[in-house]
Design an enzyme around this catalytic site. Structure first.
Site, PDB file in Angstrom:
ATOM      1  CG  ASP A   1       5.440   8.914 -15.909  1.00  0.00           C
ATOM      2  OD1 ASP A   1       6.668   9.148 -15.852  1.00  0.00           O
ATOM      3  OD2 ASP A   1       4.814   8.408 -14.964  1.00  0.00           O
TER       4      ASP A   1
ATOM      5  N   GLY B   1       2.948   1.366  -6.719  1.00  0.00           N
ATOM      6  CA  GLY B   1       3.598   2.561  -7.239  1.00  0.00           C
ATOM      7  C   GLY B   1       3.042   3.792  -6.568  1.00  0.00           C
ATOM      8  N   GLY B   2       3.372   4.978  -7.125  1.00  0.00           N
ATOM      9  CA  GLY B   2       2.902   6.219  -6.548  1.00  0.00           C
ATOM     10  C   GLY B   2       1.395   6.339  -6.568  1.00  0.00           C
ATOM     11  CG  PHE B   3      -0.522   3.896  -9.400  1.00  0.00           C
ATOM     12  CD1 PHE B   3      -1.054   2.710  -8.948  1.00  0.00           C
ATOM     13  CD2 PHE B   3       0.621   3.840 -10.178  1.00  0.00           C
ATOM     14  CE1 PHE B   3      -0.483   1.491  -9.259  1.00  0.00           C
ATOM     15  CE2 PHE B   3       1.195   2.621 -10.506  1.00  0.00           C
ATOM     16  CZ  PHE B   3       0.653   1.452 -10.043  1.00  0.00           C
ATOM     17  N   GLY B   4      -0.745   3.771  -6.100  1.00  0.00           N
ATOM     18  CA  GLY B   4      -1.387   2.796  -5.241  1.00  0.00           C
ATOM     19  C   GLY B   4      -0.910   1.389  -5.546  1.00  0.00           C
ATOM     20  CD  GLU B   5      -1.919  -1.870  -1.744  1.00  0.00           C
ATOM     21  OE1 GLU B   5      -1.205  -2.424  -0.903  1.00  0.00           O
ATOM     22  OE2 GLU B   5      -3.154  -1.777  -1.651  1.00  0.00           O
ATOM     23  CB  VAL B   6      -1.039  -3.419  -9.571  1.00  0.00           C
ATOM     24  CG1 VAL B   6      -1.608  -4.257 -10.712  1.00  0.00           C
ATOM     25  CG2 VAL B   6      -0.813  -1.985 -10.026  1.00  0.00           C
TER      26      VAL B   6
END
Length: 484
Positions: free
Chosen positions: A295, A179-184
């Site tokens: 959000d 996502g916009g935050f990075g990876e999971v």
């Protein structure tokens, strides 16, 4: 209680006959007492229905130095959490008004309140004291500036080497999403526990402050419908959050796929709706803090092995003071399509802006579509027009409409339209939403026209954004329409 019958009554909720017993004495301050009683009963009904094993909860409240309130809620342990909650809410509405005590019960559940102890209290009661004044001009936001702020959750800290081994050094095979935050990434800790690791990207829109905000915030929140934070890692350039592993991915993975959404029949969708509503009610009213999520959307709803919804991603969340109802900001964060108009255009947010997001989320679950352009108008506007014209069945996902579910689906659509009304003041609270979902005997008010949907050029309705107001004069403009 003893019971016998000539047919099976196990795991079946009975709301009749409903009996009521009341204290003969009247309350001298019925309005103030009713407010405290309602809040306390709502809390123990939630605790009792969420409990494992015995579905039982009590709460003792100190009203004054000489006066206390004792409350109890209990269901037969064979009931599901949803049925227990529905039964308790029905019995709460059946309690006597203006009395010093009373009991309402049926064959499946019971609620009671008194001004004297009628059970053995397991622990010293919490004080019910007037809250200290809180500023109302702006919301206090957690903004840690260094390692000192993390001492409260030091026990949650993982070392980087442990996380690297758990995720096979963030291998592609372990990647769950991005996502916009990075990876999971999926991982397995040395004790065998499966986890999900959110790895904050250096290019992420979420900064250090939001990362630490999520740690400090989520660590204090515990609810069956909130994703559970297990720990974090802050080492070198790495910023990692370690969550419980939720195996069924996110709601949008199923809901917006033409094939996978068929797996979500109406009972499952209703279970998801009710769980999200309970989680939001906890954030707004029942936790130690008042949290505005900011959000709420399908991709932030995770589904566990039993399709229980879990609200996730608290990087944008804000804490409100006890008496605070609204705040404003010049940094707009969130996701277009789910954003309330007063927040998108003026930066004003409150519990009612979360209610708006919940309404859009509810609409998408009912329709099986994103709140994007649909037949030359956005889904929310299309749904309103069909409701107004008396043809609401046109907007429903055909996969969930049958003779057994139609009334409940239409009731949820009604609740959705109440949540997305233009005026925040007339949108229901999450307390009212949960009550309307759990008690079909209450008739919801007629909804008014929903808010105009705010769309930013070049952005789809499910894209996250961060921007600072006011907008550049060379950028996109927002126009408010006022009737003459």
């Amino acid at each position: 209680m003893l019971r016998h019958d000539n047919s099976s009554f196990f795991s079946a909720m009975d709301l009749r006959p409903a009996l009521m017993v009341q204290h003969s004495g009247n309350i001298t301050d019925p309005t103030a007492f009713a407010q405290v009683l309602a809040k306390t009963l709502d809390k123990i009904a939630t605790r009792a229905s969420n409990g494992t094993g015995k579905k039982f909860a009590v709460e003792e409240v100190i009203m004054t130095s000489l006066r206390r309130l004792y409350t109890l809620a209990q269901c037969t342990p064979d009931l599901t959490a949803l049925d227990c909650n529905s039964c308790l809410r029905a019995m709460i509405s059946n309690l006597p008004k203006g009395r010093k005590g009373g009991r309402s019960f049926t064959l499946s559940c019971s609620v009671r309140f008194e001004e004297y102890p009628f059970y053995n209290a397991p622990a010293p009661p919490p004080s019910y004291l007037p809250p200290s004044p809180a500023p109302t001009s702006a919301a206090p936001e957690i903004r840690p500036k260094g390692a000192k702020e993390l001492t409260a959750v030091e026990s949650l800290q993982f070392d980087l080497a442990t996380i690297q081994v758990a995720t096979n050094y963030f291998s592609h095979e372990n990647k769950l999403g991005e996502g916009g935050f990075g990876e999971v990434f999926q991982g397995r800790l040395p004790n065998g526990q499966q986890v999900a690791v959110k790895r904050l990207s250096q290019r992420s829109k979420q900064g250090d402050g939001e990362f630490k905000n999520e740690i400090l915030l989520v660590a204090k929140l515990q609810h069956i419908n909130l994703v559970r934070l297990l720990g974090f890692c802050l080492e070198g350039e790495e910023k990692l959050l370690v969550y419980e592993f939720v195996p069924n991915k996110s709601l949008d993975y199923f809901l917006f796929d033409p094939q996978k959404r068929r797996q979500l029949d109406w009972p499952l969708r209703y279970k998801i709706i009710f769980g999200i509503a309970r989680g939001m009610l906890y954030l707004h009213e029942d936790s130690r803090l008042r949290i505005i999520h900011r959000d709420l959307k399908c991709s932030n709803i995770l589904l566990d092995s039993e399709i229980n919804p879990k609200i996730s991603d608290f990087g944008m969340a804000r804490i409100f003071g006890v008496n605070q109802t609204q705040a404003s900001t010049n940094k707009i964060v969130g996701t277009f399509g789910y954003m309330s108009p007063e927040y998108a255009m003026h930066g004003e947010f409150s519990v009612k802006s979360d209610v708006y997001s919940f309404g859009i989320l509810l609409l998408e679950i009912i329709c099986g579509k994103k709140n994007n352009l649909y037949q030359d108008e956005y889904l929310a506007g299309y749904a309103w027009n069909q409701w107004r014209d008396g043809t609401p069945l046109k907007v429903l996902d055909p996969a969930i409409v049958d003779s057994n579910s139609r009334d409940q689906v239409l009731r949820c659509l009604h609740i959705c339209l109440l949540c997305i009304q233009e005026d925040p003041a007339i949108r229901p609270t999450m307390t009212t939403v949960v009550l309307l979902l759990s008690n079909n005997s209450i008739t919801p008010p007629s909804p008014q026209h929903p808010a105009f949907f705010v769309q930013m050029k070049g952005l789809e309705s499910d894209q996250s954004t961060r921007r600072t107001m006011p907008l550049s004069i060379n950028g996109v403009s927002l126009t408010e329409l006022c009737p003459r």
